[in-house]
Design an enzyme around this catalytic site. Structure first.
Site, mmCIF file in Angstrom:
data_model
loop_
_atom_site.group_PDB
_atom_site.id
_atom_site.type_symbol
_atom_site.label_atom_id
_atom_site.label_comp_id
_atom_site.label_asym_id
_atom_site.label_seq_id
_atom_site.Cartn_x
_atom_site.Cartn_y
_atom_site.Cartn_z
ATOM 1 C CG PHE A 229 -20.327 54.278 -18.325
ATOM 2 C CD1 PHE A 229 -19.031 54.560 -18.576
ATOM 3 C CD2 PHE A 229 -21.067 53.857 -19.125
ATOM 4 C CE1 PHE A 229 -18.775 54.522 -20.310
ATOM 5 C CE2 PHE A 229 -20.933 53.477 -20.350
ATOM 6 C CZ PHE A 229 -19.664 54.020 -21.044
ATOM 7 C CB SER A 230 -19.689 50.739 -11.829
ATOM 8 O OG SER A 230 -20.875 49.922 -12.194
ATOM 9 C CD GLU B 184 -27.591 58.222 -20.217
ATOM 10 O OE1 GLU B 184 -27.759 59.221 -21.161
ATOM 11 O OE2 GLU B 184 -28.588 57.786 -19.465
ATOM 12 C CE LYS C 201 -35.404 60.240 -21.836
ATOM 13 N NZ LYS C 201 -35.106 59.485 -20.599
#
Length: 366
Positions: free
Chosen positions: A158-159, A175, A191
């Site tokens: 997710f860049s 994330e 987490k």
């Protein structure tokens, strides 16, 4: 209107390798402005490609907690483009350099705040909190060169790269925060962190340690529960379910565990309204969220800014996809700021937690 926007995913993510073309309008909000202006902007440019970000402070402000003033960046910023196009990775770069990222706050300040957090937890103020601190560096590279160089060691899912005349954002985030497609909303909280090993045996040992850690598991389940609750506010009754309670993500320098929660969004809500209502993300604030954000404001002396905010896009067909802006660098001229942090619970160990924050920066060091 000078804007460059890039999004790059990987084979494991549903994040498109795309860039916006021909910007037609933009909106920048200060910390005190209403989020309804963002929703109005999205309605106005329905059918266009929209890219944007929302800072941690803007999200926390919606909860009614005090926040620090932002320096040199809008609290929220969205750009509408006439269209978007697919892009290829730029992997031919050489000679891009930057200084080693160094902590700003002294170690004894981190330790003092860690002990204060433990006192709050024992007093029952919250169960878990995400405590962060900034690292600083400098570069003479252009923002786009630096982003592509950072991508070489961070082929994460997710860049995002955002550049304006005055600042640039390099988000190498593993994330996903929220995806909304065809009325279905999905969130994937991370987490639990463990460094990768130096060899296969150490790698396997570290992964087993992560999977068998009661502390890491409790943290993950706590945040999954918080996000189930957050989704419950924006979803049709009875549609929220946990699809994965503990899955593993393998990155260059660390292992993570994550969950997957899904629901059917209420028909009267715009996807952007749902996104805003869930800010700040549970995985980077704490549980319960409001009290955790109040203590974050007390403990952290400077704004997080885009770090632990959210960055993403809305496609012309209405699909919304936003990350949690971790492993994210804010650039102003040659100055670079990288936030790092981790979740602290009653079982957390001070030295381990501090080392974990630095482990998360390892793949972004020169």
């Amino acid at each position: 209107m000078s804007h460059k926007v890039l999004f790059l995913g990987n084979e494991h993510s549903d994040w498109r390798n795309i860039s916006g073309s021909n910007p037609v309008d933009e909106i920048s909000l200060s910390i005190d402005e209403s989020p309804s202006r963002l929703v109005d902007f999205a309605h106005k440019y329905k059918g266009k490609f929209i890219a944007g970000f929302i800072t941690y402070e803007f999200g926390a402000k919606q909860l009614g907690v005090p926040v620090h003033e932002l320096n040199g960046i809008p609290a929220a910023h969205f750009v509408a483009f006439e269209s978007f196009h697919d892009i290829e990775e730029n992997s031919e770069l050489t000679g891009v350099s930057w200084d080693h990222f160094q902590p700003i706050i002294p170690r004894n300040v981190y330790d003092t705040n860690f002990n204060k957090i433990k006192t709050h937890i024992r007093a029952g103020d919250f169960y878990q909190i995400n405590y962060t601190h900034p690292l600083k560096s400098k570069t003479d590279a252009t923002p786009e060169q630096l982003f592509h160089q950072l991508r070489q060691n961070n082929k994460v899912g997710f860049s995002a790269f955002f550049e304006s005349d005055d600042w640039a954002i390099h988000s190498l985030s593993p994330e996903q925060f929220i995806k909304i497609e065809n009325g279905i909303i999905t969130t994937k909280p991370i987490k639990g962190t463990m460094p990768r090993g130096k060899n296969n045996q150490e790698d396997e040992n570290n992964l087993n340690q992560l999977l068998n850690s009661e502390k890491e598991q409790a943290e993950l389940y706590m945040i999954i529960d918080l996000l189930r609750n957050d989704l419950g506010k924006v979803c049709e009754t009875g549609t929220v379910e946990v699809l994965e309670s503990k899955s593993v993500q393998k990155l260059e320098k660390v292992f993570h565990t994550y969950g997957l929660v899904q629901g059917k969004i209420k028909s009267e809500l715009h996807p952007l309204e749902a996104l805003i209502s869930m800010l700040p993300g549970g995985s980077i604030s704490g549980c319960p969220k409001i009290r955790a954000c109040e203590i974050i404001h007390e403990m952290e002396p400077s704004p997080r800014s885009i770090y632990t905010g959210t960055i993403g896009y809305i496609l012309p067909n209405g699909t919304l996809n936003f990350n949690i802006a971790i492993r994210t660098i804010f650039q102003q001229n040659e100055e670079l700021t990288l936030g790092v942090g981790g979740g602290i619970t009653v079982d957390s160990n001070q030295a381990d937690e501090y080392e974990e924050t630095l482990a998360k920066a390892a793949s972004l060091q020169p």
